[in-house]
Design an enzyme around this catalytic site. Sequence first.
Site, PDB file in Angstrom:
ATOM      1  N   PRO A 162       0.820  -1.219   0.000  1.00 28.21           N
ATOM      2  CA  PRO A 162       0.000   0.000   0.000  1.00 28.21           C
ATOM      3  C   PRO A 162       0.854   1.269   0.000  1.00 28.21           C
ATOM      4  O   PRO A 162       2.075   1.205  -0.083  1.00 28.21           O
ATOM      5  CB  PRO A 162      -0.763  -0.132   1.315  1.00 28.21           C
ATOM      6  N   LYS A 187       4.402  -5.320  -6.616  1.00 29.43           N
ATOM      7  CA  LYS A 187       3.635  -4.174  -7.130  1.00 29.43           C
ATOM      8  C   LYS A 187       3.462  -3.136  -6.030  1.00 29.43           C
ATOM      9  O   LYS A 187       2.745  -3.361  -5.061  1.00 29.43           O
ATOM     10  CB  LYS A 187       2.246  -4.597  -7.614  1.00 29.43           C
ATOM     11  N   PRO A 188       4.116  -1.985  -6.191  1.00 27.44           N
ATOM     12  CA  PRO A 188       3.866  -0.883  -5.245  1.00 27.44           C
ATOM     13  C   PRO A 188       2.456  -0.318  -5.466  1.00 27.44           C
ATOM     14  O   PRO A 188       1.802  -0.625  -6.458  1.00 27.44           O
ATOM     15  CB  PRO A 188       4.932   0.152  -5.615  1.00 27.44           C
ATOM     16  N   ALA A 189       2.013   0.517  -4.554  1.00 22.09           N
ATOM     17  CA  ALA A 189       0.689   1.132  -4.702  1.00 22.09           C
ATOM     18  C   ALA A 189       0.725   2.172  -5.828  1.00 22.09           C
ATOM     19  O   ALA A 189       1.732   2.845  -6.031  1.00 22.09           O
ATOM     20  CB  ALA A 189       0.277   1.798  -3.395  1.00 22.09           C
ATOM     21  N   GLU A 262      -1.827  -8.535   5.704  1.00 20.89           N
ATOM     22  CA  GLU A 262      -1.770  -7.572   6.808  1.00 20.89           C
ATOM     23  C   GLU A 262      -2.746  -6.477   6.437  1.00 20.89           C
ATOM     24  O   GLU A 262      -2.514  -5.732   5.485  1.00 20.89           O
ATOM     25  CB  GLU A 262      -0.342  -7.057   6.983  1.00 20.89           C
ATOM     26  N   CYS A 296      -2.556   1.435   9.724  1.00 26.70           N
ATOM     27  CA  CYS A 296      -3.535   0.379  10.007  1.00 26.70           C
ATOM     28  C   CYS A 296      -3.680   0.167  11.517  1.00 26.70           C
ATOM     29  O   CYS A 296      -4.675  -0.369  11.971  1.00 26.70           O
ATOM     30  CB  CYS A 296      -3.154  -0.904   9.282  1.00 26.70           C
ATOM     31  N   ASN A 345     -11.485  13.084   0.550  1.00 29.05           N
ATOM     32  CA  ASN A 345     -12.949  13.168   0.480  1.00 29.05           C
ATOM     33  C   ASN A 345     -13.617  12.080   1.322  1.00 29.05           C
ATOM     34  O   ASN A 345     -14.650  12.320   1.943  1.00 29.05           O
ATOM     35  CB  ASN A 345     -13.413  13.068  -0.979  1.00 29.05           C
ATOM     36  N   LYS A 346     -12.994  10.908   1.353  1.00 26.63           N
ATOM     37  CA  LYS A 346     -13.549   9.817   2.167  1.00 26.63           C
ATOM     38  C   LYS A 346     -13.542  10.227   3.659  1.00 26.63           C
ATOM     39  O   LYS A 346     -14.527  10.050   4.369  1.00 26.63           O
ATOM     40  CB  LYS A 346     -12.701   8.557   1.944  1.00 26.63           C
ATOM     41  N   GLU A 393     -13.017   1.753   9.462  1.00 27.39           N
ATOM     42  CA  GLU A 393     -11.650   2.250   9.398  1.00 27.39           C
ATOM     43  C   GLU A 393     -11.633   3.487   8.503  1.00 27.39           C
ATOM     44  O   GLU A 393     -11.905   3.407   7.303  1.00 27.39           O
ATOM     45  CB  GLU A 393     -10.716   1.173   8.821  1.00 27.39           C
TER      46      GLU A 393
HETATM   47  P1  ADP Z   1      -5.994   1.175   0.054  1.00 24.97           P
HETATM   48  O1  ADP Z   1      -7.436   1.336   0.401  1.00 24.97           O
HETATM   49  O2  ADP Z   1      -5.063   1.321   1.194  1.00 24.97           O
HETATM   50  O3  ADP Z   1      -5.568   1.901  -1.189  1.00 24.97           O
HETATM   51  P2  ADP Z   1      -6.011  -1.245  -1.420  1.00 24.97           P
HETATM   52  O4  ADP Z   1      -6.301  -2.574  -0.843  1.00 24.97           O
HETATM   53  O5  ADP Z   1      -6.968  -0.689  -2.422  1.00 24.97           O
HETATM   54  O6  ADP Z   1      -5.833  -0.333  -0.163  1.00 24.97           O
HETATM   55  O7  ADP Z   1      -4.564  -1.192  -2.069  1.00 24.97           O
HETATM   56  C1  ADP Z   1      -3.446  -1.850  -1.569  1.00 24.97           C
HETATM   57  C2  ADP Z   1      -2.704  -2.475  -2.730  1.00 24.97           C
HETATM   58  O8  ADP Z   1      -3.538  -3.462  -3.317  1.00 24.97           O
HETATM   59  C3  ADP Z   1      -2.341  -1.502  -3.838  1.00 24.97           C
HETATM   60  O9  ADP Z   1      -1.073  -1.829  -4.354  1.00 24.97           O
HETATM   61  C4  ADP Z   1      -3.431  -1.761  -4.857  1.00 24.97           C
HETATM   62  O10 ADP Z   1      -3.060  -1.424  -6.170  1.00 24.97           O
HETATM   63  C5  ADP Z   1      -3.609  -3.260  -4.721  1.00 24.97           C
HETATM   64  N1  ADP Z   1      -4.903  -3.790  -5.215  1.00 24.97           N
HETATM   65  C6  ADP Z   1      -6.092  -3.159  -5.247  1.00 24.97           C
HETATM   66  N2  ADP Z   1      -7.039  -3.960  -5.780  1.00 24.97           N
HETATM   67  C7  ADP Z   1      -6.430  -5.126  -6.096  1.00 24.97           C
HETATM   68  C8  ADP Z   1      -6.856  -6.366  -6.689  1.00 24.97           C
HETATM   69  N3  ADP Z   1      -8.132  -6.555  -7.059  1.00 24.97           N
HETATM   70  N4  ADP Z   1      -5.954  -7.350  -6.850  1.00 24.97           N
HETATM   71  C9  ADP Z   1      -4.675  -7.173  -6.471  1.00 24.97           C
HETATM   72  N5  ADP Z   1      -4.210  -6.044  -5.923  1.00 24.97           N
HETATM   73  C10 ADP Z   1      -5.057  -5.025  -5.731  1.00 24.97           C
END
Ligand code: ADP
Length: 490
Positions: A162, A187-189, A262, A296, A345-346, A393
Site C-alpha cells: 500500500p 507491485k507498489p501502490a 496484513e 492500520c 474526500n472519504k 476504518e
Molecule cells: P488502500 O485502500 O489502502 O488503497 P487497497 O487494498 O486498495 O488499499 O490497495 C493496496 C494495494 O492493493 C495496492 O497496491 C493496490 O493497487 C492493490 N490492489 C487493489 N485492488 C487489487 C486487486 N483486485 N488485486 C490485487 N491487488 C489489488
Amino acid sequence: MSLATPLVRPALFAGQTKLLIGNQWVESADGGTFETLNPATGETISDVCAASATDVDLAVKAARHALERGPWGKMEAGERGRLMFKLADLVERHTEELAQLETLNSGKTINDTRGDVGGVVATLRYYAGWADKIEGKTIPSRKGFFSYTLRQPVGVVGQIIPWNFPLLMLAWKWGPALACGNTIVMKPAEQTPLSALRMGELAIEAGFPAGVINLLNGYGETTGAAIVDHPGIDKLAFTGHVDTAKIIARNAANTLKRVTFELGGKSPNIVFADADLEAAVNGAYHAIYFNGGQCCTAGSRLFVEESIRPEFVARLAQKTKQRRLGSPLDTTVEQGPQVSLEQMNKILGYVKLGEEQGATLVAGGAKWGERGFFVEPTLFDNVTDQMAIATDEIFGPVVSVLPFSGTDDLIERANNTNYGLAAAVWTKDIDKAHRFAQQIQAGTVWINCYHIFDVTTPFGGFKESGYGREKGEEALLNYTETKTVTIKVE
Ligand code: ADP
C-alpha cells in the site's frame, strides 16, 4: 497555521519510471502509463509505466529463471545475506534522497520518511543476518529410519503493498523473502510508485542477480489482479484494505497460492482514570495523528474513563488544535496532506457522518489549506459504539472518544469489531494492564505506549486484520516450505 516554506527542496523528480524486469528497465508491453501526483500540491510529478498482464508474465518468467537457473538459487545463504547488507548500506547512504522522494510522492512528513528509511535499513540488516540461520530439524522418527527437514524457499513470491509506508512495507516484504532465497515480483501502490523504483536501482547496484527483484507499477485491478492470478507465482503477501484482501483470497484460491495478509484495524486505545494523564494524552495524540492517521494500527477508538474524560478531552483538543500542518518537506511540520483526493474526500465524508449521527465535534473537521489534500486533525467526543466513525476504518486523522465507566463490558466493547490488529491500555495498575493484554483480540498490544515498532517483533492481525505475521523470526515461516527427508538406516 500557514503553508511553511520548505527547508529542503528535492530536485524535480527525474528518476526511473519504467518497469524492472530481469534487471532491465523496460516500458510496459501495451505502452500503458499513469500519472503520479504530489499530494501536497495536487501537481503531477511524473508519468509512470503501468504493467499489463504480459509484463507480469515476463516478470514471473524472469523470477522463475533466477530461482531455478540463475546464480541466486545456487548462492550460499551467507552470500545472500551479504548482498542484503550491501543494499542496507546503500539505502543508508541515500537516506536523504529516499526520504525526500517518499515525501514528495506520499505527502508523509520528512521527519517521518527519514524515520522510515532508518526502518528500511534496520529491516534489511535484521533479515540479512537471518539468511544463513534458517535451519531445519533432525527428527527421531521410526526405527531403522532417520528424518530431517529442509526449509526451502517457497519460490516466486508476489508482493502487493500500500501507499501509507511505501518504503517500509517494501522492506518488510523483501527482507524475509530474500533471506529465505525466494525471488520477488512486487507491485507498489499506484499512489506511491516512485521510491520502490529507486530501491530497484539500488538493488541492482548492490549486485542482486537479474530476476531476483522485479518491480511492476500499475493499478490493483489490472497489474495486481494479474499477479494474483498468475499460476507461476507460488505465494502472495499483501498489505492493504480488507475488502481487497477478500477479492485476492477468492482469486488466489484458483491456484491455491499461499497468502499472507496484513490488513486494517479499528484499534481500541483505552485510558483508565489511574493512568499518567500527561503521558496518556500524548500517547492518544500520537496514536491517531501519526502519519496523518494513515496507519492500520491507528488508535481510532479512544475509550476514556468517565471520571477523567472532561479534562482528558480538553487537553487532547488543545494539542490537536495546535498541530502544525503544512509542506511535508518542512521539518517543523507535524502533518502533511492525505495521500490523495479520494482519501481526503472519504475522510471528510466520515466527519460529516459523525456530526449527523450525533457525535460532538471538538476540534478540526475541515479541509485545510488552499491546495493539496490536507485534512485538519479531528477529535470527536460522545461517540457511541454503533456510529460509523466508531465502526469503520477511516484511515485519516479522526479520533472518536468513547466514554466508559467500570470495566464490566469494556473488553467486550473493545473486541466488538471485525478487526484485531492492535490495542493499547494506559494504567498504573499492572494487573489491569496484563488482564487487558490477555483478553483483547489483537496481534499487538501496547501498555502505556503506542506505535512502538521494531523489526524484531512479530506483527499481524487477529480476525479480519489478516493472517500470518511479518517482522521478527515468524515472518520467515511464510517464506519457506518445509520438506521432510527420510533415510533408511540399516
Ligand atoms: P488502500 O485502500 O489502502 O488503497 P487497497 O487494498 O486498495 O488499499 O490497495 C493496496 C494495494 O492493493 C495496492 O497496491 C493496490 O493497487 C492493490 N490492489 C487493489 N485492488 C487489487 C486487486 N483486485 N488485486 C490485487 N491487488 C489489488
